[in-house]
Scaffold this motif. Structure first.
Motif, short mmCIF file in Angstrom:
data_model
loop_
_atom_site.label_atom_id
_atom_site.label_comp_id
_atom_site.label_asym_id
_atom_site.label_seq_id
_atom_site.Cartn_x
_atom_site.Cartn_y
_atom_site.Cartn_z
N GLU A 170 -40.33 16.54 27.02
CA GLU A 170 -40.61 16.84 25.61
C GLU A 170 -39.32 16.70 24.82
O GLU A 170 -38.28 17.26 25.18
CB GLU A 170 -41.14 18.27 25.48
CG GLU A 170 -42.51 18.49 26.10
CD GLU A 170 -43.00 19.91 25.89
OE1 GLU A 170 -42.84 20.41 24.76
OE2 GLU A 170 -43.52 20.51 26.85
N GLN A 171 -39.38 15.94 23.73
CA GLN A 171 -38.16 15.66 22.97
C GLN A 171 -38.52 14.99 21.66
O GLN A 171 -39.63 14.48 21.48
CB GLN A 171 -37.24 14.74 23.77
CG GLN A 171 -37.88 13.39 24.12
CD GLN A 171 -37.13 12.65 25.21
OE1 GLN A 171 -36.08 12.07 24.95
NE2 GLN A 171 -37.67 12.68 26.43
N THR A 172 -37.57 15.00 20.75
CA THR A 172 -37.65 14.23 19.51
C THR A 172 -36.36 13.44 19.38
O THR A 172 -35.27 14.02 19.39
CB THR A 172 -37.84 15.12 18.28
OG1 THR A 172 -39.06 15.86 18.41
CG2 THR A 172 -37.91 14.28 17.01
N GLU A 176 -41.46 11.55 18.66
CA GLU A 176 -41.61 12.86 19.30
C GLU A 176 -42.52 12.73 20.52
O GLU A 176 -43.54 12.03 20.47
CB GLU A 176 -42.20 13.86 18.30
CG GLU A 176 -42.40 15.26 18.86
CD GLU A 176 -43.00 16.21 17.84
OE1 GLU A 176 -43.58 17.23 18.26
OE2 GLU A 176 -42.91 15.92 16.62
N GLU A 216 -38.30 8.61 13.61
CA GLU A 216 -38.13 9.46 14.78
C GLU A 216 -39.36 9.34 15.66
O GLU A 216 -40.45 9.01 15.17
CB GLU A 216 -37.94 10.93 14.36
CG GLU A 216 -36.68 11.21 13.57
CD GLU A 216 -36.62 12.66 13.14
OE1 GLU A 216 -35.77 13.40 13.67
OE2 GLU A 216 -37.44 13.05 12.28
N ARG A 251 -44.81 15.00 23.15
CA ARG A 251 -45.45 16.30 23.35
C ARG A 251 -46.28 16.27 24.63
O ARG A 251 -46.61 15.20 25.13
CB ARG A 251 -46.39 16.62 22.18
CG ARG A 251 -45.73 16.86 20.84
CD ARG A 251 -46.80 17.17 19.80
NE ARG A 251 -46.24 17.43 18.48
CZ ARG A 251 -46.99 17.67 17.40
NH1 ARG A 251 -48.32 17.66 17.50
NH2 ARG A 251 -46.42 17.91 16.24
N SER A 299 -49.96 8.72 15.75
CA SER A 299 -50.10 9.56 16.94
C SER A 299 -50.82 8.77 18.02
O SER A 299 -51.85 8.13 17.76
CB SER A 299 -50.89 10.83 16.61
OG SER A 299 -51.10 11.60 17.78
N TYR A 334 -45.19 12.81 9.68
CA TYR A 334 -45.90 12.16 10.79
C TYR A 334 -46.70 10.97 10.26
O TYR A 334 -47.46 11.08 9.31
CB TYR A 334 -46.82 13.15 11.48
CG TYR A 334 -46.08 14.20 12.28
CD1 TYR A 334 -45.60 13.93 13.55
CD2 TYR A 334 -45.83 15.47 11.74
CE1 TYR A 334 -44.90 14.88 14.28
CE2 TYR A 334 -45.13 16.43 12.45
CZ TYR A 334 -44.67 16.13 13.73
OH TYR A 334 -43.97 17.08 14.44
#
Length: 511
Positions: free
Chosen positions: A414-416, A348, A346, A350, A373, A370
């Motif tokens: 903003e989404q996943t 994400e 997935e 932010r 990043s 996670y």
């Protein structure tokens, strides 16, 4: 030892018999082909530890014991393992024809005007022909043609036939990135081998050539690669080539604006189209297919493609327009490797860590945890934190995904999103997919080609070394004495993979 003097000229000596041991076969270098969780397909990767294997090819899978065999190999003292991940190939001679697919997802933004989009129905690589064109018309302007070109490497004999051959002579030919192939000539192949016609020679060559073909043009023999494009290579060497046929020495190189017309990659289409047509972006869709988009948005944006290359790229010839509002694909993400494993990934989005309104953070998750990043990314190509460049950096970029900026200047909400569509290419899998092809250099033949130069000669170069280099294919539950690690034995004997023992520098008697 005893010595007895029988005469002044004859001495008889008796020696104790010497026990000659059987020389051990080096097994510290091996090649393995099989199904893996992830990793490049059809490429030989050298692993020097099980940790290195896991980093590239992942862990244990229900479809294959390849990981188990690799673990046993290193636990039993092996030091170098060449691993080739395989899948089903539509044509084993074309490495890019494997049926495994990458998972993908798009990061979007909504509410604003949308571009005109022509979405393709085919995943790369694409098969095209020399001279095919793609005409692209943006916002009603005159169409701009993008022409795809590719010419095969070839070499012609310096003189027409007949050719004065003798039985036992052989011609050395190397096609593309393959190995040298020696094609012998025998009396039975010709009416008169001393007066061999060009057609007769071409027939003999075509029976032995891999990845190339022999032709006769105006009575002159010509050899060409099957690959049309800049990746095409051909070399014909040795004394027979020069003395009998008059072939020029040295490698011949193909030409074109793509590496191979039978396997055109999306990035090649992108480079050609964006360089020739203003106002157009090329990127993969969320399904991994090719898509063309206008940089302008709204109802006034339009896009129309035509030409004989359009069908080969999976593009329709309809007129497409933008909308006043809707969701826009901003950043397309694809899994680094093909495979169903990536359906567990997935991504994400932010707000940016630094709080700047024109930047955003991207995080990558696997199985809900996670993993990576990437803070403070930008959609501007001039920014040092440009998302596509940061995520794709070979040294510091993502180990899980690769990125394509679809709409520069736009920012994802903003989404996943979950990556979907990844498959392992197991449907139709058969022995050919493991053994591979000389022309494509896949499967066991790829492993042998990679490990071969590392072979160390044994005590008897004529026998032992030759056996080590050719190796043995262990498949389908065959039992081999001397395999002293039960897990390794199960790995070697399990279905879904093959192992080729090639060469080595150690002297262990067991694998």
């Amino acid at each position: 030892m005893s010595r007895e003097l029988l005469s002044s000229k004859i001495v008889v000596e008796e020696e104790e018999p010497q026990v000659r041991g059987i020389p051990s076969a080096p097994t510290s270098v091996a090649g393995a082909v099989g199904l893996a969780e992830r990793g490049p397909i059809g490429q030989a990767v050298l692993c020097t530890s099980f940790e290195e294997y896991q980093a590239t090819f992942g862990g244990f899978t229900p479809d294959s014991d390849l990981a188990l065999a690799a673990m046993g190999f290193f636990e039993n003292g092996g030091s170098n393992l060449w691993v080739v991940r395989t899948a089903h190939y539509e044509d084993a001679s074309i490495p890019e024809s494997h049926t495994a697919t990458r998972a993908a997802a798009a990061l979007t933004t909504g509410g604003g005007p949308t571009p005109a989009v022509v979405r393709g129905t085919m995943r790369p690589p694409f098969t095209l022909a020399d001279g095919q064109r793609l005409g692209v018309s943006v916002n009603g302007s005159e169409a701009v043609d993008v022409v795809f070109s590719g010419v095969a490497a070839s070499v012609s004999a310096g003189r027409p036939g007949p050719y004065a051959l003798t039985a036992g002579q052989a011609l050395r030919v190397r096609v593309d990135a393959g190995r040298d192939v020696f094609i012998p000539f025998a009396e039975g192949d010709f009416d008169d081998i001393a007066q061999a016609t060009a057609q007769e020679v071409a027939a003999v060559l075509n029976a032995g050539l891999v990845g190339g073909r022999a032709l006769v043009e105006d009575g002159v023999l010509r050899i060409a690669s099957d690959t049309q494009g800049a990746a095409s290579r051909l070399e014909v060497g040795d004394e027979v080539a020069g003395d009998v046929f008059g072939f020029p020495g040295g490698p011949q190189v193909g030409s074109g604006n793509v590496q191979s017309l039978r396997a055109v990659e999306l990035m090649e289409v992108r480079a050609l189209v964006e360089a020739a047509v203003a106002g157009v972006r090329v990127a993969p869709s969320s399904l991994g297919a090719l898509q063309l988009l206008t940089q302008s948005t709204g109802p006034g944006a339009s896009l129309h493609v035509q030409g004989d290359a359009a069908s080969g790229l999976g593009l329709d010839a309809m007129l497409h327009t933008g909308d006043a509002s809707g969701d826009i694909d901003v950043l397309l993400l694809e899994a680094k490797d093909a495979g169903a494993y990536a359906n567990r990934l997935e991504v994400e989005v932010r707000p940016s860590t630094n709080g700047a309104p024109d930047t955003f953070d991207v995080l990558v998750l696997e199985d809900g945890a996670y993993r990576e990043s990437f803070p403070n990314l930008s959609s501007s190509g001039d920014d040092a934190r440009y998302a596509e460049r940061v995520l794709n950096d070979e040294r510091t970029g993502s180990s899980y995904v690769r990125a394509f900026m679809v709409q520069p200047g736009a920012f994802p909400d903003e989404q996943t999103v979950a990556l979907t569509g990844g498959t392992d290419g197991l449907v139709g899998l058969d022995d050919t997919d493991f053994i591979g092809s000389e022309a494509g250099g896949s499967g066991l033949l790829r492993a042998r080609r990679s490990a071969g130069p590392h072979a160390s000669p044994g005590p008897r170069p004529g026998d032992a070394c030759r056996a080590q280099r050719h190796g043995a294919l262990l498949r389908g539950g065959e039992r081999r004495p001397g395999v002293r690690h039960s897990r390794l034995a199960r790995g070697l004997q399990g279905g879904g993979h093959g192992v080729l023992r090639l060469a080595g520098g150690g002297s262990r008697r067991t694998v």
